[in-house]
Write an enzyme that holds these catalytic residues in place. Structure first.
Site, mmCIF file in Angstrom:
data_model
loop_
_atom_site.group_PDB
_atom_site.id
_atom_site.type_symbol
_atom_site.label_atom_id
_atom_site.label_comp_id
_atom_site.label_asym_id
_atom_site.label_seq_id
_atom_site.Cartn_x
_atom_site.Cartn_y
_atom_site.Cartn_z
ATOM 1 N N ASP A 41 0.808 -1.222 0.000
ATOM 2 C CA ASP A 41 0.000 0.000 0.000
ATOM 3 C C ASP A 41 0.842 1.274 0.000
ATOM 4 O O ASP A 41 1.963 1.292 0.504
ATOM 5 C CB ASP A 41 -0.922 0.020 1.229
ATOM 6 C CG ASP A 41 -1.961 -1.080 1.201
ATOM 7 O OD1 ASP A 41 -2.367 -1.493 0.105
ATOM 8 O OD2 ASP A 41 -2.362 -1.529 2.281
ATOM 9 N N TYR A 42 0.257 2.325 -0.529
ATOM 10 C CA TYR A 42 0.882 3.655 -0.593
ATOM 11 C C TYR A 42 1.410 4.089 0.768
ATOM 12 O O TYR A 42 2.505 4.643 0.883
ATOM 13 C CB TYR A 42 -0.180 4.643 -1.105
ATOM 14 C CG TYR A 42 0.255 6.086 -1.243
ATOM 15 C CD1 TYR A 42 1.179 6.469 -2.211
ATOM 16 C CD2 TYR A 42 -0.310 7.075 -0.426
ATOM 17 C CE1 TYR A 42 1.553 7.800 -2.360
ATOM 18 C CE2 TYR A 42 0.055 8.405 -0.564
ATOM 19 C CZ TYR A 42 0.982 8.769 -1.539
ATOM 20 O OH TYR A 42 1.346 10.085 -1.675
#
Length: 199
Positions: A41-42
């Protein structure tokens, strides 16, 4: 074939382009023709494997081959033994139950770096580091799992995929795998893929 591991920094997309102008893998890895295996994830940090080996990429991304991924999770509060037991048995995320995970409290903070944006600090609420190992890859799975048992994730780092670790790599640094590491990874990903013999 090319095999690279990157220590992905916080707030970097696990892809090479972004129309919104956010940081991507291209800002750190200038190697042509490779693609990330799975996603991170970012707002998560840690190990991302990149390769042009499509067969290996498929097997490592497919939960049926059960390649274990390790996460260090800083959560809000002090998880109870009951919460850890729930994680180990599997928790429901909407209508899907996660596969059993390995989960244990870490007695001290793992060997990590300062994050570019510090987590929010609350004077009267302690935080705890938990190590979670899973072989699934549901969307934002670890964050959703800790939230489901009452302990929201504040910071999430992936230090290992199978035998690979980000040891000695600072955020944004990458290196090529050794031939021994590639062989271990191929063996791990292919171990459950061998066809069963008919008797």
């Amino acid at each position: 074939m090319k095999y690279i591991i990157l220590n992905k920094p916080y707030e970097v997309l696990t892809q090479f382009t972004d129309e919104a102008g956010r940081a991507t893998l291209k800002d750190f890895v200038q190697v042509a023709g490779i693609y990330p295996v799975g996603r991170l994830d970012y707002d998560s940090e840690g190990l991302v494997l990149l390769t042009d080996d499509k067969a290996l990429q498929h097997r490592l991304s497919d939960p049926k081959f059960k390649v274990e991924k390790t996460y260090w999770v800083q959560v809000e509060g002090l998880p109870t033994e009951q919460a850890l037991t729930e994680l180990r048995k599997g928790v429901y995320l909407k209508n899907l139950k996660t596969a059993p995970a390995q989960a244990r409290l870490l007695t001290e903070e793992p060997p990590i770096w300062e994050r570019t944006k510090p987590i929010r600090f609350r004077q009267h609420i302690p935080t705890t580091w938990v190590e979670i190992k899973i072989s699934q890859g549901m969307n934002r799975q670890v964050r959703r799992m800790t939230a489901a048992v009452g302990f929201p994730t504040l910071r999430l780092i992936r230090p290992a995929i199978g035998p690979l670790t980000i040891e000695n790599l600072q955020p944004g640094e990458y290196r090529e795998l050794t031939q021994e590491e590639v062989s271990k990874l191929q063996h791990l990903a292919g171990a459950s893929a061998a066809p069963k013999r008919r008797r």
